[in-house]
Write an enzyme that holds these catalytic residues in place. Structure first.
Site, PDB file in Angstrom:
ATOM      1  N   SER A  58      50.416  61.414 104.651  1.00 17.94           N
ATOM      2  CA  SER A  58      51.701  61.818 105.462  1.00 17.94           C
ATOM      3  C   SER A  58      51.364  63.229 106.046  1.00 17.94           C
ATOM      4  O   SER A  58      51.136  64.080 105.442  1.00 17.94           O
ATOM      5  CB  SER A  58      52.737  62.001 104.520  1.00 17.94           C
ATOM      6  OG  SER A  58      53.790  62.892 105.310  1.00 17.94           O
ATOM      7  N   ASP A  90      56.578  56.176  98.382  1.00 15.52           N
ATOM      8  CA  ASP A  90      56.516  57.529  99.351  1.00 15.52           C
ATOM      9  C   ASP A  90      57.230  58.564  98.383  1.00 15.52           C
ATOM     10  O   ASP A  90      58.552  58.666  98.494  1.00 15.52           O
ATOM     11  CB  ASP A  90      56.998  57.083 100.431  1.00 15.52           C
ATOM     12  CG  ASP A  90      57.157  58.064 101.775  1.00 15.52           C
ATOM     13  OD1 ASP A  90      56.517  59.036 101.312  1.00 15.52           O
ATOM     14  OD2 ASP A  90      57.874  58.089 102.627  1.00 15.52           O
ATOM     15  N   ASP A 121      56.520  61.233 109.410  1.00 11.46           N
ATOM     16  CA  ASP A 121      57.734  61.127 108.914  1.00 11.46           C
ATOM     17  C   ASP A 121      58.608  61.885 109.970  1.00 11.46           C
ATOM     18  O   ASP A 121      58.622  63.087 110.252  1.00 11.46           O
ATOM     19  CB  ASP A 121      57.995  62.100 107.641  1.00 11.46           C
ATOM     20  CG  ASP A 121      57.127  61.361 106.398  1.00 11.46           C
ATOM     21  OD1 ASP A 121      57.755  60.276 106.112  1.00 11.46           O
ATOM     22  OD2 ASP A 121      56.374  61.834 105.834  1.00 11.46           O
ATOM     23  N   MET A 144      62.454  63.053 111.003  1.00 14.02           N
ATOM     24  CA  MET A 144      63.921  63.316 110.283  1.00 14.02           C
ATOM     25  C   MET A 144      64.702  63.877 111.345  1.00 14.02           C
ATOM     26  O   MET A 144      64.161  64.759 112.232  1.00 14.02           O
ATOM     27  CB  MET A 144      63.297  64.216 109.137  1.00 14.02           C
ATOM     28  CG  MET A 144      62.567  63.759 108.004  1.00 14.02           C
ATOM     29  SD  MET A 144      62.353  65.207 107.127  1.00 14.02           S
ATOM     30  CE  MET A 144      60.945  64.596 106.102  1.00 14.02           C
ATOM     31  N   MET A 173      63.484  58.596 109.269  1.00 16.08           N
ATOM     32  CA  MET A 173      64.647  58.825 108.545  1.00 16.08           C
ATOM     33  C   MET A 173      65.877  59.410 109.520  1.00 16.08           C
ATOM     34  O   MET A 173      66.000  60.811 109.500  1.00 16.08           O
ATOM     35  CB  MET A 173      64.180  59.788 107.537  1.00 16.08           C
ATOM     36  CG  MET A 173      63.243  59.398 106.432  1.00 16.08           C
ATOM     37  SD  MET A 173      62.261  60.723 105.467  1.00 16.08           S
ATOM     38  CE  MET A 173      61.022  60.568 106.625  1.00 16.08           C
ATOM     39  N   HIS A 227      50.667  58.270 108.065  1.00 16.49           N
ATOM     40  CA  HIS A 227      51.899  58.230 107.768  1.00 16.49           C
ATOM     41  C   HIS A 227      52.715  59.325 108.667  1.00 16.49           C
ATOM     42  O   HIS A 227      52.303  60.435 108.328  1.00 16.49           O
ATOM     43  CB  HIS A 227      52.283  58.338 106.266  1.00 16.49           C
ATOM     44  CG  HIS A 227      54.057  57.782 105.900  1.00 16.49           C
ATOM     45  ND1 HIS A 227      54.430  56.629 105.723  1.00 16.49           N
ATOM     46  CD2 HIS A 227      54.827  58.865 105.576  1.00 16.49           C
ATOM     47  CE1 HIS A 227      55.662  56.961 105.231  1.00 16.49           C
ATOM     48  NE2 HIS A 227      55.868  58.239 105.245  1.00 16.49           N
ATOM     49  N   HIS A 237      57.892  56.630 109.669  1.00 13.64           N
ATOM     50  CA  HIS A 237      59.029  56.385 108.562  1.00 13.64           C
ATOM     51  C   HIS A 237      60.129  57.067 109.431  1.00 13.64           C
ATOM     52  O   HIS A 237      60.174  58.321 109.491  1.00 13.64           O
ATOM     53  CB  HIS A 237      58.379  56.892 107.482  1.00 13.64           C
ATOM     54  CG  HIS A 237      59.540  57.322 106.499  1.00 13.64           C
ATOM     55  ND1 HIS A 237      59.272  57.786 105.070  1.00 13.64           N
ATOM     56  CD2 HIS A 237      60.765  56.419 106.334  1.00 13.64           C
ATOM     57  CE1 HIS A 237      60.338  57.704 104.413  1.00 13.64           C
ATOM     58  NE2 HIS A 237      61.350  56.881 105.186  1.00 13.64           N
ATOM     59  N   MET A 273      61.230  54.789  98.288  1.00 17.84           N
ATOM     60  CA  MET A 273      61.374  56.390  98.194  1.00 17.84           C
ATOM     61  C   MET A 273      61.058  56.524  96.579  1.00 17.84           C
ATOM     62  O   MET A 273      61.954  56.148  95.825  1.00 17.84           O
ATOM     63  CB  MET A 273      62.502  56.886  98.856  1.00 17.84           C
ATOM     64  CG  MET A 273      62.618  56.739 100.317  1.00 17.84           C
ATOM     65  SD  MET A 273      61.059  57.312 101.318  1.00 17.84           S
ATOM     66  CE  MET A 273      60.944  59.018 100.743  1.00 17.84           C
TER      67      MET A 273
HETATM   68  C1  DX5 Z   1      59.898  62.523 102.429  1.00 15.71           C
HETATM   69  C2  DX5 Z   1      58.824  61.649 103.366  1.00 15.71           C
HETATM   70  C3  DX5 Z   1      57.329  61.474 102.532  1.00 15.71           C
HETATM   71  C4  DX5 Z   1      56.733  62.866 102.243  1.00 15.71           C
HETATM   72  C5  DX5 Z   1      55.861  62.497 101.045  1.00 15.71           C
HETATM   73  O1  DX5 Z   1      60.909  62.567 103.018  1.00 15.71           O
HETATM   74  O2  DX5 Z   1      59.232  60.398 103.603  1.00 15.71           O
HETATM   75  O3  DX5 Z   1      56.485  60.867 103.350  1.00 15.71           O
HETATM   76  O4  DX5 Z   1      55.900  63.425 103.492  1.00 15.71           O
HETATM   77  O5  DX5 Z   1      55.327  63.935 100.593  1.00 15.71           O
HETATM   78  P1  DX5 Z   1      54.531  64.247  99.253  1.00 15.71           P
HETATM   79  O6  DX5 Z   1      53.537  63.338  99.053  1.00 15.71           O
HETATM   80  O7  DX5 Z   1      54.277  65.717  99.476  1.00 15.71           O
HETATM   81  O8  DX5 Z   1      55.803  64.046  98.370  1.00 15.71           O
HETATM   82 ZN    ZN Z   2      57.656  59.219 104.329  1.00 13.07          ZN
END
Ligand code: DX5
Ligand code: ZN
Length: 216
Positions: free
Chosen positions: A8, A175, A35, A37, A68, A33, A66, A137
């Site tokens: 990620s 994840d 993310d 948000m 969010m 990956h 991903h 998650m």
């Molecule tokens: C959290 C994300 C994850 C995050 C994982 O909201 O969806 O993808 O980046 O990070 P680590 O591996 O640091 O827990």
């Molecule tokens: Zn993620």
């Protein structure tokens, strides 16, 4: 063990993103990956379309995006155009989840559904046959480097059972909070894809760590 590793880039050095993507290209990582948000669905804002476009220009691996965000139907087309190969939306953000999945597939992308730690696996019962990926998650979404939630192991078992019962080909992606102590257990428990942010990007030798994770 045959598995897919998806670093990620939430934990990457954003000021040196090209260097980070080049490192991933040269590594044994399978997917990248990303993310996204929105500060509404989750209490944090990360990156959006311009960053994905920039990543796409350099990435030689599939981009696993991903989302969010609330109202993902407004944005999936733009994310697909910006380079997403896999698009996951959150079940909790989608009152018309089946329609969201159809929309993603109509764009030619692989469709994923992400579920929060409190969401029971059975809520996927009526869509599991239609999707390519479940992003389970194992932390509450919004931040990297959080502690892994142990109940995830049970949820993987429940999901595996549902996938077999429904003859689905969906992959199970874990994840959040993946580390060297739990990665192997997760794969043995039925996970197909491991996402790892902090673990990889805080390492002094990310490429070597990726190689180790691929050899579990
Ligand atoms: C959290 C994300 C994850 C995050 C994982 O909201 O969806 O993808 O980046 O990070 P680590 O591996 O640091 O827990
Ligand atoms: Zn993620």
């Amino acid at each position: 063990m045959k598995s897919i590793l998806a670093p990620s880039i939430l934990a990457a050095d954003f000021a040196n993103l090209e260097r980070e993507i080049t490192m991933l290209n040269e590594s044994e990582a399978d997917w990248i990956h990303v993310d996204v948000m929105d500060g509404v669905f989750v209490p944090n804002i990360s990156m959006g379309l311009p960053v994905l476009e920039a990543v796409k220009r350099h990435a030689k691996k599939p981009l696993d995006v991903h989302l969010m965000i609330v109202n993902p139907e407004k944005f999936v087309e733009a994310f697909r155009r910006a380079g997403a190969d896999i698009l996951s939306v959150h079940l909790e953000a989608c009152p018309h989840l089946h329609r969201n999945i159809q929309q993603i597939k109509s764009l030619g992308a692989k469709a994923g559904v992400a579920i929060n730690p409190h969401t029971p696996v059975i809520d996927l019962e009526n869509v599991i046959q239609n999707i390519d990926l479940v992003c389970m998650m194992s932390v509450n979404p919004g931040f990297g480097a959080q502690k892994f939630i142990e109940n995830t192991y049970q949820k993987i078992r429940d999901l595996k059972e549902l996938i077999l019962a429904k003859k689905s080909s969906a992959l199970i992606e874990i994840d959040g909070g993946v580390n060297e102590a739990n990665a192997r257990l997760l794969l043995e428990g039925g996970a197909d894809v491991l996402v790892a942010g902090n673990l990889i990007f805080s390492s002094s030798d990310p490429k070597e760590l990726i190689q180790r994770l691929k050899r579990l």
